[in-house]
Design a protein around this motif. Structure first.
Motif: not given
Length: 144
Positions: A22-26, A49-52, A56-57
């Motif tokens: 879902l994501y990355r941390v840089i 708010t484009d995400l379910p 978001r959580t």
């Protein structure tokens, strides 16, 4: 969906600490702000708010895990959280350690500087390992 003109779709945006589906941390190389991190959504989406709700959580849990790790490792006076995206409308959160003697304090880091920068040199390898450990625990906990 990725776009050709989005820098966060085309490049990691900094030194990669952690990557999930879902994501990355840089860690961002921002002079005077050691430990400045971004949590970047892997897909090109502009707003939370484009995400379910479950995504978001997950993103916010990652932001909080990065904040906790930065506080534990660097002991800043404050952490700033920001999700702007005015210039790059790709969902990402800034997690910025702040010190009372940093160049812009108490104003945002994007304001005019108030003083000369103070050099802080945290152990980047140790910081990245600590952040990755927290994010791994987060991922493991949420899959159970």
């Amino acid at each position: 969906m990725q776009t050709q003109d989005c820098p966060l779709c085309q490049d990691s945006g900094g030194e990669l600490v952690w990557q999930s589906a879902l994501y990355r941390v840089i860690v961002v190389d921002e002079a005077g702000y050691p430990g400045f991190c971004r949590v970047v959504l892997n897909q090109h989406v502009a707003e939370m708010t484009d995400l379910p709700p479950e995504q978001r959580t997950a993103i916010m849990n990652a932001v909080w895990a990065v904040e906790e790790g930065l506080r534990a490792e660097l002991q800043p006076h404050k952490i700033n959280l920001a999700s702007l995206g005015n210039m790059v409308p790709h969902l990402h959160w800034h997690v910025i350690p702040r010190w009372q003697d940093d160049r812009h304090f108490p104003a945002p880091i994007w304001a005019a500087p108030a003083r000369e920068p103070i050099t802080r040199k945290p152990d980047l390898a140790r910081l990245k390992a600590a952040l990755a450990s927290r994010l791994l625990m987060l991922e493991t906990f949420t899959k159970e």
